[in-house]
Write an enzyme that holds these catalytic residues in place. Structure first.
Site, PDB file in Angstrom:
ATOM      1  N   ASP A   1     -12.288  31.404  55.444  1.00 13.32           N
ATOM      2  CA  ASP A   1     -11.560  30.318  54.788  1.00 13.32           C
ATOM      3  C   ASP A   1     -11.413  29.166  55.769  1.00 13.32           C
ATOM      4  O   ASP A   1     -11.385  29.370  56.987  1.00 13.32           O
ATOM      5  CB  ASP A   1     -10.183  30.792  54.338  1.00 13.32           C
TER       6      ASP A   1
ATOM      7  N   ASP B   1     -13.747  29.730  46.503  1.00 14.40           N
ATOM      8  CA  ASP B   1     -12.485  29.889  45.771  1.00 14.40           C
ATOM      9  C   ASP B   1     -12.268  28.733  44.795  1.00 14.40           C
ATOM     10  O   ASP B   1     -11.817  28.934  43.661  1.00 14.40           O
ATOM     11  CB  ASP B   1     -11.306  29.972  46.742  1.00 14.40           C
TER      12      ASP B   1
END
Length: 179
Positions: free
Chosen positions: A123, A141
């Site tokens: 991330d 995402d």
């Protein structure tokens, strides 16, 4: 005469779009991994940091501390992607649902690749307000969330073939008489 939309007629195009989502996601993650040590944070604006974080859990770090879930996430990601690709092949009837399938499949496969490669998801987007940080996330995402939003939106707004009124052929006078 226009033909109704059917995703199967351009299946190769949709496959290329799925691949583009996967490649963009993986390229950004590779850049982050190559240029930033794990745990690094670069302040971009007040409220946004570019970070290098690892998420072994589900979306937004859910179950990050629970062991053994990664195999389930990989399996479910592959299963959902296969179902959506199969649905595109069979013929989704709207462009909105086609876009949703593309985004969810591309994003899901981007995260599955990370789980297969390193056992977790990379991330890099960190939004915050004061001391409250939203869990870090990535392009995959974003694609999954927007794809899900498109599915919800289409369920309320997009008409399917059965809902669209058909143009009657010929005169209604002879068929619609109430006499």
């Amino acid at each position: 005469m226009t033909h109704p939309f059917n995703s199967r007629t351009r299946f190769t195009t949709w496959g290329l779009w799925i691949l583009a989502v996967i490649m963009a996601d993986q390229a950004i993650k590779a850049t982050v991994e190559a240029s930033m040590p794990l745990g690094t944070s670069i302040a971009i604006t007040a409220g946004f940091n570019w970070v290098h974080a690892i998420n072994p859990g589900a979306a937004f770090s859910f179950l990050a501390d629970a062991g053994g879930w990664q195999r389930i996430f990989r399996g479910r990601g592959l299963t959902v992607s296969a179902i959506l690709v199969g649905w595109l092949w069979r013929g989704v009837s709207t462009r909105v649902e086609t876009a949703a399938c593309i985004l969810i499949t591309g994003g899901g496969m981007g995260n599955v690749i990370d789980r297969l490669r390193i056992g977790a998801v990379v991330d890099y987007l960190d939004f915050y307000w004061r001391n409250w940080h939203w869990p870090a996330f990535n392009l995959a995402d974003i694609a999954i969330v927007f794809g899900a939003m498109l599915f919800v939106w289409s369920s309320f707004t997009v008409k399917t073939g059965a809902d669209v009124p058909r143009k009657a052929s010929g005169s209604c006078r002879s068929r619609c008489s109430t006499n």
